[in-house]
Design a protein around this motif. Structure first.
Motif, PDB file in Angstrom:
ATOM      1  N   TYR A  81      27.692  28.673  -6.197  1.00  0.00           N
ATOM      2  CA  TYR A  81      27.867  27.895  -4.966  1.00  0.00           C
ATOM      3  C   TYR A  81      26.515  27.688  -4.263  1.00  0.00           C
ATOM      4  N   LEU A  93      23.673  27.772  -5.659  1.00  0.00           N
ATOM      5  CA  LEU A  93      22.878  26.906  -6.523  1.00  0.00           C
ATOM      6  C   LEU A  93      23.252  25.443  -6.330  1.00  0.00           C
ATOM      7  N   VAL A  94      24.558  25.167  -6.261  1.00  0.00           N
ATOM      8  CA  VAL A  94      25.020  23.787  -6.079  1.00  0.00           C
ATOM      9  C   VAL A  94      24.595  23.241  -4.715  1.00  0.00           C
ATOM     10  N   THR A  95      24.560  24.106  -3.717  1.00  0.00           N
ATOM     11  CA  THR A  95      24.135  23.664  -2.375  1.00  0.00           C
ATOM     12  C   THR A  95      22.616  23.630  -2.243  1.00  0.00           C
ATOM     13  N   ARG A  96      21.913  23.854  -3.351  1.00  0.00           N
ATOM     14  CA  ARG A  96      20.449  23.722  -3.435  1.00  0.00           C
ATOM     15  C   ARG A  96      19.727  24.717  -2.533  1.00  0.00           C
ATOM     16  N   ARG A  97      20.319  25.864  -2.336  1.00  0.00           N
ATOM     17  CA  ARG A  97      19.616  26.935  -1.623  1.00  0.00           C
ATOM     18  C   ARG A  97      19.093  27.912  -2.678  1.00  0.00           C
ATOM     19  N   PHE A  98      17.986  27.528  -3.242  1.00  0.00           N
ATOM     20  CA  PHE A  98      17.470  28.233  -4.410  1.00  0.00           C
ATOM     21  C   PHE A  98      16.956  29.630  -4.059  1.00  0.00           C
ATOM     22  N   ARG A  99      16.368  29.786  -2.885  1.00  0.00           N
ATOM     23  CA  ARG A  99      15.905  31.113  -2.499  1.00  0.00           C
ATOM     24  C   ARG A  99      17.088  32.065  -2.316  1.00  0.00           C
ATOM     25  N   THR A 127      19.976  31.776  -3.741  1.00  0.00           N
ATOM     26  CA  THR A 127      20.504  32.029  -5.083  1.00  0.00           C
ATOM     27  C   THR A 127      19.726  33.142  -5.755  1.00  0.00           C
ATOM     28  N   ALA A 167      30.586  22.729  -1.730  1.00  0.00           N
ATOM     29  CA  ALA A 167      29.251  22.305  -1.306  1.00  0.00           C
ATOM     30  C   ALA A 167      29.338  21.110  -0.359  1.00  0.00           C
ATOM     31  N   LYS A 179      28.200  20.898   3.692  1.00  0.00           N
ATOM     32  CA  LYS A 179      27.321  19.850   4.199  1.00  0.00           C
ATOM     33  C   LYS A 179      27.972  19.063   5.332  1.00  0.00           C
TER      34      LYS A 179
END
Length: 385
Positions: free
Chosen positions: A170, A172-178, A180, A262, A266
């Motif tokens: 989840y 990762l899909v929301t592009r919160r890589f840190r 993750t 996700a 948003k």
């Protein structure tokens, strides 16, 4: 006062009758096995022949429970669980315009009173389960934690009980890589600590015990209380390829559900997004007991807040109906199986199947709502152009 009252009641009841808190007994025995330096995964606990199904890291965390008597352990666990419930609802109530502290406390108290009778909540307290505590950890971590550490609490929660792993894809899909990365590191840290302190148990658990669902539920998942997609499929009569269908459903619901979660984060907010994500996890998990569905708490509160905000009668009725779904079917099923087991049948499957059905309908409703919202925005944008 509610938490203290619940703890005292639990203490007295357990001291007199020694009934309930079966999961608490397993937790204590797991912690005791760690202290004795015997195998955690060879345990068979109580008259129900229950086994320890959590990670070696969890067994280490449960060692303090083995140092006190069962009555004290039960009272402390119920106290902490109800305080965690109150903290979750305090956070949820704080989303709205209720900013005055005393008014917020009053709203929190009223919601706690409404939530406590729900079957997933009562069963969590009665079994001595850890679900509400993990719910609080994840909510605080992903919505109130410092940005640079966000995700690590969720990873640690997954290291205790594997179901929170759904939040890593989840994030990762929301592009919160840190976040993750932090969640992955938190989870990995619990695994490494387990291998360092309990190497034999860690080899047993990560070598396959964690994937053995028959340690959790017998008869290949056939149980009225297993409220995952797999659990419902196992109860449908007939000889047909259950596992391939379940895997196909998991692929569709898992992928689509994470995208909806996700999208929800948003378009609405993080609390709504992680609640949708949790529902996805409950649906695709091999086993989701009713007490795993404590995520009905934020689902109900968030929907009630929206219904109040838009002042929609139909949505208010929907909130009430959902409250009854998480109140009555579990008690009716339990009473039937205990008192009139011969009357159990397909109707109980349909009754308890209201949990996963509610989850699927929630994800579908969110997808339709935000899809229509985006379509209207694009239409207005093209009209302005």
């Amino acid at each position: 006062m509610i938490a203290l009252g619940g703890a005292l009641t639990a203490f007295v009841f357990n001291a007199i009758y020694a009934k309930g808190w079966i999961d608490m007994e397993v937790y204590r025995e797991g912690g005791a096995a760690v202290l004795r330096r015997t195998s955690v995964y060879d345990l068979v606990v109580g008259e129900n022949w229950m086994k320890f199904t959590y990670s070696p890291f969890a067994a280490m965390l449960f060692t303090p429970l083995a140092l006190v008597g069962m009555e004290i352990a039960v009272a402390l666990w119920v106290l902490i669980s109800i305080l965690a419930l109150e903290a979750v609802i305090w956070i949820l109530v704080g989303r709205t315009a209720v900013k005055h502290r005393s008014r917020r406390a009053t709203h929190t108290l009223l919601v706690v009173v409404a939530i406590l009778p729900l079957y997933p909540v009562t069963l969590t307290l009665w079994n001595g389960q850890i679900g509400i505590i993990l719910l609080l950890v994840i909510v605080v971590d992903l919505t109130h934690g410092k940005e640079k550490w966000r995700g690590i609490g969720t990873g640690i929660a997954a290291g205790i009980k594997l179901t929170p792993l759904i939040f890593i894809p989840y994030l990762l899909v929301t592009r919160r890589f840190r976040a993750t990365l932090m969640a992955g590191l938190g989870f990995l840290g619990t695994v490494i600590l387990g291998f360092l302190l309990l190497p034999a148990d860690s080899r047993d658990y990560w070598g396959g015990a964690f994937f053995d669902t028959q340690r959790v539920v017998a008869e290949q998942g056939a149980n009225f209380f297993n409220q995952s997609l797999r659990g419902v499929l196992m109860l449908i009569p007939g000889s047909w390829p259950t596992v391939p269908l379940w895997l196909a459903l998991c692929a569709v619901v898992g992928t689509g559900g994470l995208l909806v979660a996700a999208w929800t984060a948003k378009k609405a907010d993080e609390l709504a997004g992680i609640t949708a994500c949790a529902i996805v996890g409950l649906l695709v998990s091999p086993v989701s007991w009713p007490h795993h569905w404590v995520w009905c708490i934020p689902l109900l509160v968030l929907w009630a807040q929206r219904a109040q905000r838009v002042d929609a009668t139909l949505e208010k009725v929907g909130v009430g109906f959902l409250w009854f779904i998480f109140l009555l079917p579990g008690y009716i099923t339990l009473a039937t199986l205990l008192i009139y087991p011969s009357h159990a049948g397909m109707w109980l499957t349909l009754l308890m199947g209201s949990y996963p059905l509610s989850g699927l309908l929630t994800l579908l409703a969110l997808a339709i709502y935000f899809g229509r919202s985006d379509w209207r925005q694009r239409r207005r944008g093209s009209g302005d152009g």
